[in-house]
Design a protein around this motif. Sequence first.
Motif, PDB file in Angstrom:
ATOM      1  N   THR A 429       0.762  -1.184  -0.027  1.00 54.26           N
ATOM      2  CA  THR A 429      -0.090  -0.076  -0.092  1.00 54.26           C
ATOM      3  C   THR A 429       0.828   1.216   0.065  1.00 54.26           C
ATOM      4  OG1 THR A 429      -1.921  -0.868   1.091  1.00 54.26           O
ATOM      5  CG2 THR A 429      -1.864   1.379   1.262  1.00 54.26           C
ATOM      6  N   TRP A 430       1.912   1.304   0.718  1.00 53.09           N
ATOM      7  CA  TRP A 430       2.672   2.510   0.986  1.00 53.09           C
ATOM      8  C   TRP A 430       3.784   2.848   0.359  1.00 53.09           C
ATOM      9  CZ3 TRP A 430      -0.638   5.269   2.960  1.00 53.09           C
ATOM     10  CH2 TRP A 430      -1.709   4.835   3.908  1.00 53.09           C
ATOM     11  N   GLU A 590      -4.641   9.068   0.170  1.00 56.73           N
ATOM     12  CA  GLU A 590      -4.569   9.376  -1.252  1.00 56.73           C
ATOM     13  C   GLU A 590      -3.327  10.532  -1.231  1.00 56.73           C
ATOM     14  OE1 GLU A 590      -6.343  11.296  -5.435  1.00 56.73           O
ATOM     15  OE2 GLU A 590      -7.475  11.505  -3.496  1.00 56.73           O
ATOM     16  N   MET A 591      -3.309  11.492  -0.339  1.00 56.19           N
ATOM     17  CA  MET A 591      -2.234  12.145   0.025  1.00 56.19           C
ATOM     18  C   MET A 591      -1.114  11.545   0.240  1.00 56.19           C
ATOM     19  SD  MET A 591      -1.973  15.584   2.607  1.00 56.19           S
ATOM     20  CE  MET A 591      -3.267  16.473   1.973  1.00 56.19           C
ATOM     21  N   ALA A 592      -1.301  10.588   1.315  1.00 56.02           N
ATOM     22  CA  ALA A 592      -0.230  10.140   2.068  1.00 56.02           C
ATOM     23  C   ALA A 592       0.557   9.151   1.127  1.00 56.02           C
ATOM     24  CB  ALA A 592      -0.437   9.330   3.009  1.00 56.02           C
ATOM     25  N   GLN A 593      -0.151   8.724   0.160  1.00 58.79           N
ATOM     26  CA  GLN A 593       0.763   7.904  -0.650  1.00 58.79           C
ATOM     27  C   GLN A 593       1.507   8.596  -1.894  1.00 58.79           C
ATOM     28  OE1 GLN A 593      -2.857   5.741  -2.209  1.00 58.79           O
ATOM     29  NE2 GLN A 593      -2.271   3.642  -1.075  1.00 58.79           N
ATOM     30  N   THR A 594       1.680   9.894  -1.890  1.00 63.33           N
ATOM     31  CA  THR A 594       2.755  10.521  -2.512  1.00 63.33           C
ATOM     32  C   THR A 594       3.662  11.370  -1.774  1.00 63.33           C
ATOM     33  OG1 THR A 594       1.001  11.121  -4.363  1.00 63.33           O
ATOM     34  CG2 THR A 594       2.955  12.520  -4.289  1.00 63.33           C
ATOM     35  N   LEU A 595       2.975  11.524  -0.325  1.00 60.48           N
ATOM     36  CA  LEU A 595       3.831  12.521   0.623  1.00 60.48           C
ATOM     37  C   LEU A 595       4.880  11.590   1.222  1.00 60.48           C
ATOM     38  CD1 LEU A 595       3.931  14.906   2.701  1.00 60.48           C
ATOM     39  CD2 LEU A 595       2.290  14.086   3.848  1.00 60.48           C
ATOM     40  N   TYR A 596       4.756  10.302   1.572  1.00 61.18           N
ATOM     41  CA  TYR A 596       5.677   9.543   2.390  1.00 61.18           C
ATOM     42  C   TYR A 596       6.864   9.317   1.267  1.00 61.18           C
ATOM     43  CZ  TYR A 596       2.233   8.325   5.849  1.00 61.18           C
ATOM     44  OH  TYR A 596       1.331   8.494   6.795  1.00 61.18           O
ATOM     45  N   PRO A 597       6.677   8.890   0.074  1.00 60.62           N
ATOM     46  CA  PRO A 597       7.862   8.554  -0.831  1.00 60.62           C
ATOM     47  C   PRO A 597       8.530   9.760  -1.272  1.00 60.62           C
ATOM     48  CG  PRO A 597       5.863   7.583  -1.589  1.00 60.62           C
ATOM     49  CD  PRO A 597       5.231   8.233  -0.461  1.00 60.62           C
ATOM     50  N   GLY A 598       7.881  11.177  -1.194  1.00 63.30           N
ATOM     51  CA  GLY A 598       8.442  12.370  -1.659  1.00 63.30           C
ATOM     52  C   GLY A 598       9.377  12.853  -0.493  1.00 63.30           C
ATOM     53  N   THR A 599       9.164  12.650   0.755  1.00 62.89           N
ATOM     54  CA  THR A 599      10.175  13.243   1.712  1.00 62.89           C
ATOM     55  C   THR A 599      11.555  12.613   1.819  1.00 62.89           C
ATOM     56  OG1 THR A 599       9.146  11.757   3.377  1.00 62.89           O
ATOM     57  CG2 THR A 599       8.120  13.876   2.828  1.00 62.89           C
ATOM     58  N   ASP A 600      12.526  13.269   1.893  1.00 71.39           N
ATOM     59  CA  ASP A 600      13.849  12.956   2.395  1.00 71.39           C
ATOM     60  C   ASP A 600      14.065  12.545   3.847  1.00 71.39           C
ATOM     61  OD1 ASP A 600      15.127  13.519  -0.296  1.00 71.39           O
ATOM     62  OD2 ASP A 600      14.552  15.262   0.169  1.00 71.39           O
ATOM     63  N   VAL A 601      13.260  13.316   4.849  1.00 68.39           N
ATOM     64  CA  VAL A 601      13.402  13.217   6.228  1.00 68.39           C
ATOM     65  C   VAL A 601      11.793  13.127   6.623  1.00 68.39           C
ATOM     66  CG1 VAL A 601      13.838  14.369   8.405  1.00 68.39           C
ATOM     67  CG2 VAL A 601      15.474  14.281   6.210  1.00 68.39           C
ATOM     68  N   TRP A 602      11.646  12.070   7.498  1.00 69.33           N
ATOM     69  CA  TRP A 602      10.229  12.116   8.246  1.00 69.33           C
ATOM     70  C   TRP A 602      10.388  12.567   9.652  1.00 69.33           C
ATOM     71  CZ3 TRP A 602       5.770  12.124   5.790  1.00 69.33           C
ATOM     72  CH2 TRP A 602       4.436  12.207   6.635  1.00 69.33           C
ATOM     73  N   LEU A 603       9.761  13.754   9.955  1.00 70.61           N
ATOM     74  CA  LEU A 603       9.719  14.176  11.292  1.00 70.61           C
ATOM     75  C   LEU A 603       8.656  13.784  12.199  1.00 70.61           C
ATOM     76  CD1 LEU A 603      10.920  16.468  13.287  1.00 70.61           C
ATOM     77  CD2 LEU A 603       9.536  18.031  12.122  1.00 70.61           C
ATOM     78  N   ASN A 604       8.959  13.552  13.406  1.00 70.34           N
ATOM     79  CA  ASN A 604       8.023  12.952  14.599  1.00 70.34           C
ATOM     80  C   ASN A 604       8.535  13.687  15.819  1.00 70.34           C
ATOM     81  OD1 ASN A 604       5.866  12.092  15.648  1.00 70.34           O
ATOM     82  ND2 ASN A 604       6.603   9.974  15.858  1.00 70.34           N
ATOM     83  N   ALA A 620       7.210   5.904   5.435  1.00 72.30           N
ATOM     84  CA  ALA A 620       8.168   6.924   4.802  1.00 72.30           C
ATOM     85  C   ALA A 620       9.616   5.834   4.603  1.00 72.30           C
ATOM     86  CB  ALA A 620       8.571   8.088   5.774  1.00 72.30           C
ATOM     87  N   ALA A 621       9.869   5.425   5.942  1.00 70.98           N
ATOM     88  CA  ALA A 621      11.118   4.554   5.627  1.00 70.98           C
ATOM     89  C   ALA A 621      11.307   3.545   4.574  1.00 70.98           C
ATOM     90  CB  ALA A 621      11.472   3.993   7.116  1.00 70.98           C
ATOM     91  N   LEU A 622      10.114   3.037   4.448  1.00 69.22           N
ATOM     92  CA  LEU A 622      10.146   1.983   3.285  1.00 69.22           C
ATOM     93  C   LEU A 622       9.997   2.528   2.003  1.00 69.22           C
ATOM     94  CD1 LEU A 622       7.084  -0.216   4.409  1.00 69.22           C
ATOM     95  CD2 LEU A 622       9.426  -0.927   4.421  1.00 69.22           C
ATOM     96  N   ASN A 623      10.276   3.916   1.727  1.00 67.23           N
ATOM     97  CA  ASN A 623      10.478   4.624   0.631  1.00 67.23           C
ATOM     98  C   ASN A 623      11.622   5.243   0.507  1.00 67.23           C
ATOM     99  OD1 ASN A 623       7.879   4.396  -1.189  1.00 67.23           O
ATOM    100  ND2 ASN A 623       7.261   4.868   0.818  1.00 67.23           N
ATOM    101  N   GLY A 624      12.663   4.923   1.497  1.00 64.51           N
ATOM    102  CA  GLY A 624      14.033   5.506   1.508  1.00 64.51           C
ATOM    103  C   GLY A 624      14.174   6.631   2.461  1.00 64.51           C
TER     104      GLY A 624
END
Length: 864
Positions: A429-430, A590-604, A620-624
């Motif tokens: 999915t992600w 729908e937004m998330a499926q473009t947002l997660y792969p397009g980030t270089d860093v995921w902030l939490n 996000a990690a699964l997309n590098g």
Amino acid sequence: MRAIRRFTVRTVLPEVLSALDDLAVNLRWSWHTPTSELFAQIDPELWEHVHGDPVTLLGALTPERLAELAADGDFVARVQGLAADLATYLSEPRWYQQEAQRRAEAGEPELPRAIAYFSAEFGITAALPQYSGGLGILAGDHLKSASDLGAPIIGVGLLYGAGYFRQSLTRDGWQAETYPLLDPDNLPLTLLREADGTPARVTLALAGGAQLHAQVWRADVGRVALLLLDSNVPENEDGMRRVTDRLYGGTSEHRLQQELLLGMGGVRALRLHARLTGGPAPEVYHCNEGHAGFLGVERMRELVEAEGLELDAALEAVRSATVFTTHTPVPAGIDRFDAGLVAQYFGGASELPGIPVERVLALGAEDYPGGGEGIFNMAVMGLRMAKHANGVAKLHGKVSRGMFAQLWPGFDVSEVPISSVTNGVHSPTWVDPMFAEAQAEHFRAEEIADGRGWLKTEGGIDNETLWQLRGMMRARLVEDARKRVRASWLRRGASPAELGWVEDVLDPEVLTIGFARRVPTYKRLTLMLRDQDRLKKLLTDPERPIQIVVAGKSHPADEQGIRLIQKLVQFADDPEVRTRIVFLPNYDIEMAQTLYPGTDVWLNNPLRPLEACGTSGMKAALNGSLNLSILDGWWDEMYDGQNGWAIPTADGVEDPDRRDDLEAAALYDLIETTVVPRFYDRDEDGLPTHWLEQVRHTLATLGPKVQATRMVRDYVQQLYTPTAIAARAVDGDGHLGAVELASWKQRVRAAWPSVRVDHVESEGLHDAVKVGDHVTVRAFVSLGDLTPSDVEVQMNYGLVADNDEITDFATASLDLAEGYESGRYQFSRSFTLAQAGPFGYSVRIVPQHAGLAAATELGLVASA
């Protein structure tokens, strides 16, 4: 003119394309790229317009277009091939069937025949908006991964007529909510019907003689059936029709009615579905958070009414088959009702036969020190009704044990019977389809599964290709964000002439940080704004800038959360930074499926330890993408120093503003001194080699750990199967095992006031005790009317702190040595001292029975 009735007329497909209906209704298309690509090919512009919903797409096709497709031999062949592939997927043996065969050959206990999974929300696809946040997305990933593994899970939820809400922004950045009504006939759902074609119904009797009727829709999530109850039926009066109007809305009584329908109605929906399909009855009932807790009351009612069991025996039968998962580390996240309101639904004329209202209220009563008088707590009921309970990360399990420790007085917090299964995410999915295709091209299936493919030195994905893939995903995010920013500003009242700057929003070459989640205060959406001048410098650095994409919804009743969104939006509106930081409204799948792969860093950056798990960083990690996070939730156990960065926390600082200042400063420092240089430092080929090493390490080592298939296997092996074994032990004719266990518990509770440790003595503790010395401990105990077989006499031992508290203790059983008159016994044990340092022990008595999940189950203990 307003229509008095609305309905959808479905397209009749040509015979050669009839399989398109099956492909559209089974939600496997939402994670099976070849199927979704097939639908996209039909009309790419229309596919984008309907947001990737094949049912709506098919309903919008003209007869002429359908005739063209039917005449296209290649297209028809693709349809038939994908239909055959789906049929194989739905029927072939998978991991669960293989594990069942292995167990049969090894003589091990059987896996559960079926598992019911109850949740208030399910996030499967944007085309079926029945989720608000992480709980629903997790539930959707649970079902998808169960399908991929072949696990016989049946989902149970509610069908909300308006879903959660659609978020937009006002001109001043305030969150605005709308609730567009959904048409179930135009969703990928099938209505359960009786043999004569009439809609199948379940009915609940509510307070004051009211009747609540619900029809049951079925969503096919691959191999898994998801049953969704819908109260919007003509048989209901207006108030009852609105019970399933929206997710997490309405008054406290409205929420209670929803949870009664989910729990009690959900069990009835399972029975209805089994009758209509011939499917097996569940052996295990998984209550995913407390919303569905009343499922246990309904199952007790079945046993009391239909099988004539006494209430205590019915309770034991129900408990033995129930798993409860808590998802919140904060009391405010738990549904709590006024006990008087609950009593209206289970007392007086509404009292269930054989189940006094006092017994129902006792299940959720906060009758412990610090509890609220007159409060009915759904999580407390979930824990009391379950054989096994768990949190959703190791740290969350620890937090939960402390949070609910009062339910087990006399036991150490570490012994509270709440384990943990760390959440995972459904990678098909992600993971961006382009990224997944590249892996499939270069790696074998096993190399993808265990991550080894990313460490291959030959035949793998080289740095240049990896960097190109990452750049393409970032560019797609930039393109999508610009569209969303423009649409948002138009809805906010801007004219097209004002929006020329939107073409410069974000840059596909700039380090991109993502932050997207629900917006309760503890997730600290605005921590990044603590020092706005410093943030602006990072965003606008002429040589090495950063850019930030933010999304998230706040519950409409959470004014504080809505104000946080407004503060972030108003900062992002500043012309000085508006091309470097954006807030994208209406965060969804729908937004998330473009947002997660397009980030270089995921902030939490939650307030530790208030994040239960937080799976967005896993996606996000699964997309590098590399995680930049507070050590909370899943990151606390999976951060290894190379797969991202841990934001230092100011634990122990009591002033919340001071703590936020310190942790924000640590965040800025990490970005400025480590993250930014690593991203922008390039070799002679223009590649950030050190950065790509971290990306590879993340994909190789973290990728396998965050899979929801791993999570579901953990549930099957650690919780579902032991629960099924316990359920079988009390099942059968007359539920004799449950009757015996209930009788034993009654006898133990009645006798426990007379149980005590009279005296403890030791032998071998001379003046100079050394490692290797032998020590014998003898405990003289009184058991009253109990026998030695009813109890276990235990010694807890280990190193002691200065306050004589035993830290990190071990437990050993003492053996029966001798019996005396009047119910007195001696128990003893000899052991060898194996560790130097300050040592201590204590002795206690706990109940013992083969039917107990743990010694803590009754909450009874007698200590020396």
